[in-house]
Design a protein around this motif. Sequence first.
Motif, PDB file in Angstrom:
ATOM      1  N   ALA A  76      30.486-101.286  19.509  1.00 25.45           N
ATOM      2  CA  ALA A  76      29.113-101.810  19.435  1.00 25.45           C
ATOM      3  C   ALA A  76      28.922-102.579  18.131  1.00 25.45           C
ATOM      4  N   SER A  77      28.541-101.865  17.074  1.00 24.84           N
ATOM      5  CA  SER A  77      28.343-102.487  15.760  1.00 24.84           C
ATOM      6  C   SER A  77      28.196-101.392  14.734  1.00 24.84           C
ATOM      7  N   LEU A  78      28.278-101.768  13.472  1.00 26.77           N
ATOM      8  CA  LEU A  78      28.108-100.786  12.402  1.00 26.77           C
ATOM      9  C   LEU A  78      26.687-100.211  12.390  1.00 26.77           C
ATOM     10  N   PRO A  79      25.631-101.023  12.605  1.00 28.79           N
ATOM     11  CA  PRO A  79      24.291-100.420  12.684  1.00 28.79           C
ATOM     12  C   PRO A  79      24.166 -99.378  13.793  1.00 28.79           C
ATOM     13  N   VAL A  80      24.858 -99.582  14.917  1.00 34.33           N
ATOM     14  CA  VAL A  80      24.811 -98.590  15.997  1.00 34.33           C
ATOM     15  C   VAL A  80      25.476 -97.300  15.530  1.00 34.33           C
ATOM     16  N   ALA A  81      26.595 -97.426  14.809  1.00 33.94           N
ATOM     17  CA  ALA A  81      27.252 -96.229  14.288  1.00 33.94           C
ATOM     18  C   ALA A  81      26.357 -95.537  13.259  1.00 33.94           C
ATOM     19  N   ALA A  82      25.687 -96.326  12.425  1.00 36.57           N
ATOM     20  CA  ALA A  82      24.755 -95.747  11.450  1.00 36.57           C
ATOM     21  C   ALA A  82      23.617 -95.031  12.162  1.00 36.57           C
ATOM     22  N   ASN A  83      23.129 -95.637  13.227  1.00 36.21           N
ATOM     23  CA  ASN A  83      22.071 -95.016  14.016  1.00 36.21           C
ATOM     24  C   ASN A  83      22.544 -93.703  14.625  1.00 36.21           C
ATOM     25  N   ALA A  84      23.817 -93.655  15.033  1.00 34.40           N
ATOM     26  CA  ALA A  84      24.373 -92.414  15.578  1.00 34.40           C
ATOM     27  C   ALA A  84      24.404 -91.321  14.513  1.00 34.40           C
ATOM     28  N   ILE A  85      24.750 -91.687  13.275  1.00 36.45           N
ATOM     29  CA  ILE A  85      24.728 -90.692  12.188  1.00 36.45           C
ATOM     30  C   ILE A  85      23.331 -90.122  12.016  1.00 36.45           C
ATOM     31  N   LEU A  86      22.316 -90.983  12.081  1.00 37.29           N
ATOM     32  CA  LEU A  86      20.927 -90.537  11.911  1.00 37.29           C
ATOM     33  C   LEU A  86      20.425 -89.726  13.106  1.00 37.29           C
ATOM     34  N   ASN A  87      21.215 -89.692  14.185  1.00 38.36           N
ATOM     35  CA  ASN A  87      20.827 -88.931  15.368  1.00 38.36           C
ATOM     36  C   ASN A  87      21.681 -87.698  15.593  1.00 38.36           C
ATOM     37  N   LEU A  88      22.627 -87.437  14.699  1.00 39.23           N
ATOM     38  CA  LEU A  88      23.440 -86.234  14.837  1.00 39.23           C
ATOM     39  C   LEU A  88      22.568 -84.988  14.703  1.00 39.23           C
ATOM     40  N   ASP A  89      22.912 -83.958  15.468  1.00 42.52           N
ATOM     41  CA  ASP A  89      22.160 -82.707  15.400  1.00 42.52           C
ATOM     42  C   ASP A  89      22.124 -82.169  13.970  1.00 42.52           C
ATOM     43  N   ALA A  90      23.249 -82.295  13.275  1.00 48.44           N
ATOM     44  CA  ALA A  90      23.302 -81.787  11.906  1.00 48.44           C
ATOM     45  C   ALA A  90      22.360 -82.545  10.979  1.00 48.44           C
ATOM     46  N   PHE A  91      22.073 -83.813  11.301  1.00 45.66           N
ATOM     47  CA  PHE A  91      21.171 -84.603  10.462  1.00 45.66           C
ATOM     48  C   PHE A  91      19.716 -84.186  10.675  1.00 45.66           C
ATOM     49  N   LEU A  92      19.380 -83.823  11.893  1.00 43.95           N
ATOM     50  CA  LEU A  92      18.005 -83.449  12.220  1.00 43.95           C
ATOM     51  C   LEU A  92      17.741 -81.962  11.993  1.00 43.95           C
ATOM     52  N   THR A  93      18.758 -81.253  11.543  1.00 41.51           N
ATOM     53  CA  THR A  93      18.678 -79.803  11.401  1.00 41.51           C
ATOM     54  C   THR A  93      18.976 -79.394   9.967  1.00 41.51           C
ATOM     55  N   LYS A  94      18.279 -78.365   9.520  1.00 43.73           N
ATOM     56  CA  LYS A  94      18.641 -77.728   8.249  1.00 43.73           C
ATOM     57  C   LYS A  94      19.608 -76.614   8.584  1.00 43.73           C
ATOM     58  N   GLU A  95      20.815 -76.683   8.026  1.00 36.73           N
ATOM     59  CA  GLU A  95      21.821 -75.677   8.381  1.00 36.73           C
ATOM     60  C   GLU A  95      22.225 -74.840   7.172  1.00 36.73           C
ATOM     61  N   GLU A 151      19.793 -99.936  10.183  1.00 35.32           N
ATOM     62  CA  GLU A 151      20.330-101.219   9.714  1.00 35.32           C
ATOM     63  C   GLU A 151      20.541-101.201   8.198  1.00 35.32           C
ATOM     64  N   ALA A 152      19.596-100.596   7.481  1.00 37.99           N
ATOM     65  CA  ALA A 152      19.741-100.514   6.027  1.00 37.99           C
ATOM     66  C   ALA A 152      20.905 -99.611   5.639  1.00 37.99           C
ATOM     67  N   LEU A 153      21.078 -98.496   6.366  1.00 37.38           N
ATOM     68  CA  LEU A 153      22.214 -97.620   6.098  1.00 37.38           C
ATOM     69  C   LEU A 153      23.521 -98.351   6.358  1.00 37.38           C
ATOM     70  N   ALA A 154      23.569 -99.125   7.429  1.00 34.38           N
ATOM     71  CA  ALA A 154      24.781 -99.891   7.738  1.00 34.38           C
ATOM     72  C   ALA A 154      25.106-100.868   6.614  1.00 34.38           C
ATOM     73  N   ALA A 155      24.083-101.490   6.046  1.00 33.24           N
ATOM     74  CA  ALA A 155      24.315-102.418   4.931  1.00 33.24           C
ATOM     75  C   ALA A 155      24.865-101.678   3.722  1.00 33.24           C
ATOM     76  N   ARG A 156      24.362-100.464   3.453  1.00 34.66           N
ATOM     77  CA  ARG A 156      24.902 -99.663   2.350  1.00 34.66           C
ATOM     78  C   ARG A 156      26.365 -99.311   2.613  1.00 34.66           C
ATOM     79  N   MET A 157      26.636 -98.925   3.843  1.00 35.53           N
ATOM     80  CA  MET A 157      27.997 -98.550   4.207  1.00 35.53           C
ATOM     81  C   MET A 157      28.957 -99.732   4.029  1.00 35.53           C
ATOM     82  N   GLU A 158      28.517-100.884   4.483  1.00 43.06           N
ATOM     83  CA  GLU A 158      29.374-102.067   4.445  1.00 43.06           C
ATOM     84  C   GLU A 158      29.695-102.472   3.011  1.00 43.06           C
TER      85      GLU A 158
END
Length: 822
Positions: A803-822, A759-766
Amino acid sequence: MISGFVWTRIAKKLIVGRLLDYLFVSARFLCMRRSMVIIFSVLLFGCNSGKVDFNTEIRPILNENCVACHGGVKTSAELNLQFRDLALLGGESGEPAIVPGNAGASTVMRMISHADPAYRMPKDEAALPEEHIDLIRRWIDQGAQWEQHWAYLAPVRPDVSLDDPWVRNPIDAFLLKRMREAGLSPAEEASCRVLARRVSLDLIGLPSSPGRVDAFCESGDYEGLVDELLADPAFGERWTALWMDLARYADSKGYEADRARSIWRYRDWLIDAFNADMPFDRFTIEQLAGDLLPNPTTEQLIATAFNRNTMTNEEGGTDDEEHRLAQIIDRVGTTWEVFQGTTMQCVQCHGHPYDPFVHEDYYRSLAIFNNTADWDQPSEEPVLLEFEPAHAGEGTRLQTALDSVGADLVAFVSTDSMIAVRRAWEKTLDNPEINGKLLNTSKNEVLRIAAVAPADRSPYQEAFIRDRFADAHESTAALRKHRDEIRRAINTLGPVRTPIMQELPAEEARVTRLFERGSFLSQRDPVKGGLPEIFEQGGTITDRLAFAEWLVSEENPLTARVMVNRFWEQLFGIGIVETTDDFGTVGMSPSHPALLDWLAIHFRDDQAWSIKGLLKSIVMSAAYRQDSSPTAQKLERDPENRLLSRGPRFRLSAEQIRDQALAVSGLLSDKRGGPSVMPPQPDGIWRNPYNGQQWVTAEGENRYRRAIYTYWRRTGPYPSMITFDAPSREFCVSRRVRTNTPLQALVTLNDPAFWEAAEALAARMEATSDRLDDQIKAGYRYAFGRYPSDETTTVLTDLALEASLPVAANAILNLDAFLTKE
């Protein structure tokens, strides 16, 4: 001109070829065929006249097939095959098991090649393969040399050639040599944005801000970026997370009640030590023996809390002495694992099953740690008291008064008349009215000591029963009342209490005894402190300070190797020795032995134990900077990337995942140090009938502190971090094994802390734009330091619309690339 070696190869082929043609001509030549098979075997194996290597060829055979019955745990037929001198002696038969230079006269050969399964060794197992039997035969005929395991030999600086354009420092040269031997070549360098995120996550545990990434990509000054990260105060927090696992740090005491423990000052000491780049030799000495240094400072005393992280059992029916010794046993095992990569715990009950440590070696180490003043008590004394500046003067005065009363109490019960009273009291301890005044948990030890004649007691036993008498006898009531009044006055000042190590005075020293089969109830012969025989350099090590100094001396072959391996694992996902906790004979062999030795000597000698210097050497290498994308060939030949022909790619740690989510959302607090905090967690985690402590969710910036500040209760650890493989910290953990489970996705999708971050990331994005696609791009850039592809932008934009911008922000935080050091 054809060399003799080539002629030998040609002759071997000709002879073997002709024999094969002849052997299978006709069944009527059966007898001749048998003869020829024997000749063929002699020729085939006889031509292989190279020296048999004990460590790589013989020791694995003995470890797998022999030492379980003829080693440190069990010595069937009185035969021990772990040590050369014992193996040459033979067993109960009186015949030499091994006769160097004469396999035919060696009992071992007769037993492993016996035709009758009832007599053949290994007993009740399949016969050894013929090639193993032949290896042993050749090894014995060559003199049965018994080389020391590589880890117990001093590292030697290897030669290295830097003559290749890809090589940036010696690390690369060692790696490139192995790559080429495997038919592999290095990958291209990662893009500046990928590399900036990688090195930032590795060095400070947080992603680089988009501004820092832009500046690096514009300047290309990678070394400047590395130096900036090494100087960042977040560096200490990132590397403290590693050490907290090793030190089994927790904010609770463990066991059934698992009540609170105030030891956060030790965690803050670690952060400061890493940030100051305290040399690792000093880092080691202060944690193991800071209290034994001349005029130790407050910080040096706090450092000794490393070994006060052991669990305390406050259950009423326990035996304090038994659990005090359990704490010492934990300290011995932890110290050997952390600094030596050695599974010394095995030796508590018997000789080591595989490594050259005998039963007595364990108790020599135990004796070094067994003379500290702490014991299994709720007060956790001795503790260091620290007062707020406004109360410092009064606190010091009260502490002095408390020490004075304690000395008066000891003096009072040590007079001849009171000793006579105590001797009479000791004879009445079977009376419930008398022993009922003792602490239940110390009663067993008092009764054990009382059963020993005073002349036969150790100084510690005599002091222990004296102090328990002083705590229970009516003659000391007035002094005890005064002592309690002072303690209450100290408590009203609210000092920070940190458990620390403190050595007993010589006149109260304990006697350490060997435990028969590791049993506390079967203590036998006295043991003096010292090193295992394999390391003994002469003289006796009697205290923790001498032991700590030996650990970081040039005479110790393991410490530098073990530590560079730990840091390497953190950066590349797997150690040069994969078994970071076991450098012994059944641990994994190093993938790059020469590199390990070079790093160890470089760390110890060239860099004077500088952790920041070591890390900089590694991350500045070309190997570290490679792109992590694999090719089909590399996946086939090196699926685990042990040869490092591509950059490191693996899932982030539990702490990094939480901290990264808070950082990109803008929620992360930069507050450092202080007591542990309680961020949001699901309800119902803390339900303990023996402990009424509640999880009170923090508000304000404490809600968004870095993961290392999260309150850690051993029986109810923070659930989202446990899901991502953080240990409970009941014991030392050298290596977290990364798992991949559906529960992890449920955490990052639904956990209150992660949804709050979304939710906080979505607010930054907005706030960045009125256009949804630009908002999506901004959120992605916050997360990765780069903009998404058009396809990714479209998918996330559609998700936000549906859905909503927070849902999209949540999806970014769940991307494999986000949880992984590449």
